[in-house]
Scaffold this active site. Sequence first.
Site, PDB file in Angstrom:
ATOM      1  N   ALA A 101       0.830  -1.209   0.000  1.00 24.43           N
ATOM      2  CA  ALA A 101       0.000   0.000   0.000  1.00 24.43           C
ATOM      3  C   ALA A 101       0.865   1.259   0.000  1.00 24.43           C
ATOM      4  CB  ALA A 101      -0.935  -0.021   1.206  1.00 24.43           C
ATOM      5  N   LYS A 143       9.949   0.787   9.469  1.00 27.47           N
ATOM      6  CA  LYS A 143      10.535   0.641  10.816  1.00 27.47           C
ATOM      7  C   LYS A 143      11.704  -0.346  10.816  1.00 27.47           C
ATOM      8  CE  LYS A 143       7.979  -1.782  14.003  1.00 27.47           C
ATOM      9  NZ  LYS A 143       6.748  -2.143  14.742  1.00 27.47           N
ATOM     10  N   THR A 148       3.456  -7.747   3.351  1.00 24.72           N
ATOM     11  CA  THR A 148       3.442  -7.919   1.892  1.00 24.72           C
ATOM     12  C   THR A 148       4.493  -8.936   1.448  1.00 24.72           C
ATOM     13  OG1 THR A 148       2.714  -5.637   1.604  1.00 24.72           O
ATOM     14  CG2 THR A 148       3.755  -6.689  -0.300  1.00 24.72           C
ATOM     15  N   ALA A 190       3.408 -12.522   1.832  1.00 27.76           N
ATOM     16  CA  ALA A 190       2.152 -13.002   1.240  1.00 27.76           C
ATOM     17  C   ALA A 190       2.455 -14.126   0.259  1.00 27.76           C
ATOM     18  CB  ALA A 190       1.424 -11.862   0.544  1.00 27.76           C
ATOM     19  N   GLN A 191       1.651 -15.151   0.310  1.00 23.65           N
ATOM     20  CA  GLN A 191       1.969 -16.343  -0.483  1.00 23.65           C
ATOM     21  C   GLN A 191       0.987 -16.575  -1.607  1.00 23.65           C
ATOM     22  OE1 GLN A 191       1.860 -19.671   2.151  1.00 23.65           O
ATOM     23  NE2 GLN A 191       3.572 -18.995   3.377  1.00 23.65           N
ATOM     24  N   GLU A 250      -9.411 -20.057  -5.018  1.00 23.71           N
ATOM     25  CA  GLU A 250      -9.275 -20.128  -3.552  1.00 23.71           C
ATOM     26  C   GLU A 250     -10.645 -20.098  -2.909  1.00 23.71           C
ATOM     27  OE1 GLU A 250      -6.659 -17.072  -2.115  1.00 23.71           O
ATOM     28  OE2 GLU A 250      -4.893 -18.328  -2.386  1.00 23.71           O
ATOM     29  N   ASP A 281       1.331  -0.225  15.210  1.00 19.31           N
ATOM     30  CA  ASP A 281       1.770   1.151  15.525  1.00 19.31           C
ATOM     31  C   ASP A 281       0.858   2.187  14.875  1.00 19.31           C
ATOM     32  OD1 ASP A 281       3.983  -0.016  16.742  1.00 19.31           O
ATOM     33  OD2 ASP A 281       5.215   0.154  14.938  1.00 19.31           O
ATOM     34  N   HIS A 317      -6.101 -17.408  10.699  1.00 22.98           N
ATOM     35  CA  HIS A 317      -5.847 -18.374   9.626  1.00 22.98           C
ATOM     36  C   HIS A 317      -5.807 -19.762  10.240  1.00 22.98           C
ATOM     37  CE1 HIS A 317      -4.132 -20.358   6.171  1.00 22.98           C
ATOM     38  NE2 HIS A 317      -4.361 -19.262   5.473  1.00 22.98           N
ATOM     39  N   ARG A 372     -12.665 -19.943   6.129  1.00 23.06           N
ATOM     40  CA  ARG A 372     -11.555 -19.875   7.083  1.00 23.06           C
ATOM     41  C   ARG A 372     -11.978 -19.927   8.541  1.00 23.06           C
ATOM     42  NH1 ARG A 372      -7.328 -15.311   4.920  1.00 23.06           N
ATOM     43  NH2 ARG A 372      -6.546 -16.665   3.314  1.00 23.06           N
ATOM     44  N   HIS A 374      -4.085 -13.603  11.666  1.00 23.85           N
ATOM     45  CA  HIS A 374      -3.541 -13.428  10.321  1.00 23.85           C
ATOM     46  C   HIS A 374      -3.700 -12.017   9.769  1.00 23.85           C
ATOM     47  CE1 HIS A 374      -2.193 -14.548   6.420  1.00 23.85           C
ATOM     48  NE2 HIS A 374      -3.373 -14.470   5.833  1.00 23.85           N
ATOM     49  N   ARG A 411     -12.470 -11.119   5.527  1.00 23.91           N
ATOM     50  CA  ARG A 411     -11.746 -10.807   4.289  1.00 23.91           C
ATOM     51  C   ARG A 411     -11.741 -11.999   3.348  1.00 23.91           C
ATOM     52  NH1 ARG A 411      -5.896 -11.291   2.658  1.00 23.91           N
ATOM     53  NH2 ARG A 411      -5.917 -12.918   4.226  1.00 23.91           N
TER      54      ARG A 411
HETATM   55  C1  FAD Z   1       2.078 -14.853   5.842  1.00 23.45           C
HETATM   56  C2  FAD Z   1       1.084 -13.981   5.135  1.00 23.45           C
HETATM   57  C3  FAD Z   1       0.506 -14.410   3.947  1.00 23.45           C
HETATM   58  C4  FAD Z   1      -0.406 -13.581   3.278  1.00 23.45           C
HETATM   59  N1  FAD Z   1      -0.903 -13.990   2.067  1.00 23.45           N
HETATM   60  C5  FAD Z   1      -1.691 -13.136   1.356  1.00 23.45           C
HETATM   61  C6  FAD Z   1      -2.106 -13.453   0.037  1.00 23.45           C
HETATM   62  O1  FAD Z   1      -1.747 -14.492  -0.507  1.00 23.45           O
HETATM   63  N2  FAD Z   1      -2.898 -12.570  -0.611  1.00 23.45           N
HETATM   64  C7  FAD Z   1      -3.317 -11.385  -0.062  1.00 23.45           C
HETATM   65  O2  FAD Z   1      -4.037 -10.610  -0.708  1.00 23.45           O
HETATM   66  N3  FAD Z   1      -2.906 -11.053   1.190  1.00 23.45           N
HETATM   67  C8  FAD Z   1      -2.114 -11.899   1.903  1.00 23.45           C
HETATM   68  N4  FAD Z   1      -1.696 -11.543   3.155  1.00 23.45           N
HETATM   69  C9  FAD Z   1      -2.083 -10.237   3.688  1.00 23.45           C
HETATM   70  C10 FAD Z   1      -1.279  -9.154   2.995  1.00 23.45           C
HETATM   71  O3  FAD Z   1       0.045  -9.579   2.851  1.00 23.45           O
HETATM   72  C11 FAD Z   1      -1.289  -7.870   3.801  1.00 23.45           C
HETATM   73  O4  FAD Z   1      -2.581  -7.536   4.210  1.00 23.45           O
HETATM   74  C12 FAD Z   1      -0.736  -6.720   2.967  1.00 23.45           C
HETATM   75  O5  FAD Z   1       0.490  -7.090   2.417  1.00 23.45           O
HETATM   76  C13 FAD Z   1      -0.584  -5.481   3.836  1.00 23.45           C
HETATM   77  O6  FAD Z   1       0.119  -4.521   3.112  1.00 23.45           O
HETATM   78  P1  FAD Z   1       0.412  -3.102   3.767  1.00 23.45           P
HETATM   79  O7  FAD Z   1       1.166  -2.333   2.760  1.00 23.45           O
HETATM   80  O8  FAD Z   1      -0.843  -2.540   4.297  1.00 23.45           O
HETATM   81  O9  FAD Z   1       1.314  -3.422   5.048  1.00 23.45           O
HETATM   82  P2  FAD Z   1       2.696  -4.208   5.183  1.00 23.45           P
HETATM   83  O10 FAD Z   1       3.039  -4.941   3.966  1.00 23.45           O
HETATM   84  O11 FAD Z   1       2.637  -4.986   6.441  1.00 23.45           O
HETATM   85  O12 FAD Z   1       3.745  -3.040   5.376  1.00 23.45           O
HETATM   86  C14 FAD Z   1       3.759  -2.292   6.556  1.00 23.45           C
HETATM   87  C15 FAD Z   1       4.902  -1.318   6.494  1.00 23.45           C
HETATM   88  O13 FAD Z   1       4.738  -0.357   7.541  1.00 23.45           O
HETATM   89  C16 FAD Z   1       5.970  -0.157   8.188  1.00 23.45           C
HETATM   90  N5  FAD Z   1       5.707   0.280   9.566  1.00 23.45           N
HETATM   91  C17 FAD Z   1       4.879  -0.256  10.490  1.00 23.45           C
HETATM   92  N6  FAD Z   1       4.932   0.446  11.636  1.00 23.45           N
HETATM   93  C18 FAD Z   1       5.803   1.453  11.435  1.00 23.45           C
HETATM   94  C19 FAD Z   1       6.316   2.484  12.246  1.00 23.45           C
HETATM   95  N7  FAD Z   1       5.959   2.655  13.517  1.00 23.45           N
HETATM   96  N8  FAD Z   1       7.232   3.331  11.711  1.00 23.45           N
HETATM   97  C20 FAD Z   1       7.666   3.183  10.422  1.00 23.45           C
HETATM   98  N9  FAD Z   1       7.199   2.201   9.613  1.00 23.45           N
HETATM   99  C21 FAD Z   1       6.298   1.362  10.110  1.00 23.45           C
HETATM  100  C22 FAD Z   1       6.672  -1.494   8.108  1.00 23.45           C
HETATM  101  O14 FAD Z   1       8.052  -1.337   8.300  1.00 23.45           O
HETATM  102  C23 FAD Z   1       6.273  -1.923   6.694  1.00 23.45           C
HETATM  103  O15 FAD Z   1       7.169  -1.362   5.771  1.00 23.45           O
HETATM  104  C24 FAD Z   1      -0.774 -12.347   3.842  1.00 23.45           C
HETATM  105  C25 FAD Z   1      -0.202 -11.928   5.038  1.00 23.45           C
HETATM  106  C26 FAD Z   1       0.731 -12.731   5.679  1.00 23.45           C
HETATM  107  C27 FAD Z   1       1.347 -12.251   6.952  1.00 23.45           C
END
Ligand code: FAD
Length: 557
Positions: A34, A54, A62, A65-66, A135, A229, A250, A296, A357, A392
Site C-alpha cells: 500500500a 521501521k 506484503t 504473502a503467499q 481459492e 503502531d 488463519h 476460514r 492473520h 476478508r
Molecule cells: C504470511 C502472510 C501471507 C499472506 N498472504 C496473502 C495473500 O496471498 N494474498 C493477499 O491478498 N494477502 C495476503 N496476506 C495479507 C497481505 O500480505 C497484507 O494484508 C498486505 O500485504 C498489507 O500490506 P500493507 O502495505 O498494508 O502493510 P505491510 O506490507 O505490512 O507493510 C507495513 C509497512 O509499515 C511499516 N511500519 C509499520 N509500523 C511502522 C512504524 N511505527 N514506523 C515506520 N514504519 C512502520 C513497516 O516497516 C512496513 O514497511 C498475507 C499476510 C501474511 C502475513
Amino acid sequence: MFESLTQRRYLVPFKASRLPQQVTDVLVIGGGVAGLRAAIAAAEGGADVVILTKDSIDESNTWYAQGGIAAVLQPLDSVEAHIKDTEIVGVGLCDEEAVRITVEEGPKRVLELLQWGANFDKQKGNAYDLAYGLEGGHSYARILHAYGDATGKELAQTLIRKVRGSDQIRISENSFALDLVTDAGTCVGALAVIDGKETLIWAQKTILASGGAGQLYRESTNPKIATADGHAMAYRAGAKLQDMEMVQFHPTTLYVAGASRALITEAVRGEGAHLVDRNGFRFMFDYHKDGELAPRDVVSRAIVEQIRKTHFTHVFLDVRHLDNTKFRERFPQFQKLLEEFEINSAKDLIPVHPATHYMIGGVDADEMGRTSLNGLYAVGEASCSGLHGANRLASNSLLEGLTFGTRAGTHAAANLAEGDPKFPHHLEHKIEKSTKTELDVTDVKSSLRSVMWRNVGIERDGDRLTETREIIAFWSRYVMDKTFNSATLGPTAAVAGWELQNMLTVCFLVTTAAYTRTESRGAHYRLDYPDRLDDHWRLHLLWRRPMETPIPEPIES
Ligand SMILES: Cc1cc2nc3c(=O)[nH]c(=O)nc-3n(C[C@H](O)[C@H](O)[C@H](O)COP(=O)(O)OP(=O)(O)OC[C@H]3O[C@@H](n4cnc5c(N)ncnc54)[C@H](O)[C@@H]3O)c2cc1C
C-alpha cells in the site's frame, strides 16, 4: 478505567524547534504494497515523497504473502461475480463503493505490475497467458501467483524497483514513526526516530500504510513488525477507527515449538490436503459439508474444537495421498520450510494450528483513502476502507493495497498547497516524568500476547473479554506513564517500549469492540452470542479518542 490510554496524546515529550527536521510534500509511513504504491502515485503526481519503514524494506506483511492476488482478467469471469464473492464473505458489513472500486480498478493495477516487470506464473492459452488459481470463497479461478507461493515477495520487489528508480522518492529504512503530529486539527507530519535521533518530518499530506496487528497475539502469521503502531498513532491523533473487533485468524500455520508460525496457504487444502487429528481422524466433515474447504473461520473454530476434544496441542495436515512431485513443484517455499524441520511431506503428517492473520478493522478511510483527520490518509491493512466487511475474502488485501494506495497517492499529490507551506515549528508537548517502577518490556509484551490469544482470539465470550479489559487497564496504568527515551535507552529498547504502548492501546480497542458486539459475524465469534443478529448489529463500531467505548454507526446502503 482506561484514562492512561484515552488521555495520552503523544508517546514522548518534544519541542519541535529543538529537533532535527525534514520537510516533504508527502510522507508515507510504511513500505509494503500500500505504501509503495501510494508513493509511486504521489511521485507521478509531482510530489516529493519520503517513505519510512521501521525495519528494512523487505520486512512487511506484503513480503510474506503467499497465495496470490485476486483480479478479474479472464473473459468468462466478471466484476459482478468478484463483488458478490467479496460481499458474501463480508457478511453485511462491506462498503459497496470500496468493493466496487477495488474489484473494478484492481485488474488495471495488476496489469501495470506486469508492465513493471512482475513475473506472475504463466499458463499458455489463458488471458494474458497467466496461471489463475481458485481459492476458498471465490466463484472463479482469478488468483494470480508468482513462483508458486512467493507472490508477495515478487510484488514487493517490483514496486521497490519502481520506487528506487524515482528521484522524487526517498526511502528511510529502520526509521520508527512514533506519532502523527497535528496542529489545529490537521495532520502536519510525524515524529520519528531516524538514524537513532528523534526527528520531525513536516509533510503537507501523510499517508499511513503501516500494516497489520498480528503481533497483538501469541500465535500469528505476521512478522515482528506488525505491532499495530499505525492504528495506535491514528487513535492518539484523533482519527476515527472502525470495526476493531474484526480480526481474521488463519486455520493452518506450521506448529513446531520455537519456530515462527509460518502460514500454510489455503491453496494446500485446495490441492486436496486433509486435516486429521492426533488419532488420524479426518474431522472437518463433522463441522461443515465442504470439509477442509469450508470458510476460514469455520475451519479455525473446528480445529480449536478438535484440539479440545482430543486433549492435544494441535492437529495435522496430511498430504501423503497427493502426487508428491507435483506438490513440491506447486509449493516450493512451503516445501523448503518443511525441509528445514526435517518433515517429509511424502511420509510425515504436518503439525498445524490456527493463528492470527489479518487486521480487518482499522483507520476509517473513504474512497480516496482520506481519514477523518485533515491531511491524513490511511491505506492497506492499517486502514478500514470497508472492502472486507466482517471478514476478508482470500487474496483481496494485496489488491486493496494497490488500488487504494494508488488513489491516496494521486489524491494527496493533486491537493498540495501552492507555494511554500508553513509548518508549526513552535509545537511542543510536555509529559510528566514517571515516578513508577522500571519495566520488563519483553515480559509484559509476551504476557499481553498470551492473554489476547486465550481470551480475544478465535472464540470470545463476555466474561473473558471483561477479564481482559481489566488486565489491560491495570497494565496500562504502569506502562503508559513511561516515556521511553531513545537517547538514554538506545533506539532498540525505546522502540520495544513504544511498541508495547501501541499494542496495549490497540488491544484495548480490539477487546472493547469485541465485548460491545454481542453477536457473531464473520471473523468475530462470541460463544455467548453465537448467532448473527442482522436486525440489531448490521452496523459499524467507530472509535475516536478519548471515547472508552465505540459508537455504533448504521451501514450506508
Ligand atoms: C504470511 C502472510 C501471507 C499472506 N498472504 C496473502 C495473500 O496471498 N494474498 C493477499 O491478498 N494477502 C495476503 N496476506 C495479507 C497481505 O500480505 C497484507 O494484508 C498486505 O500485504 C498489507 O500490506 P500493507 O502495505 O498494508 O502493510 P505491510 O506490507 O505490512 O507493510 C507495513 C509497512 O509499515 C511499516 N511500519 C509499520 N509500523 C511502522 C512504524 N511505527 N514506523 C515506520 N514504519 C512502520 C513497516 O516497516 C512496513 O514497511 C498475507 C499476510 C501474511 C502475513
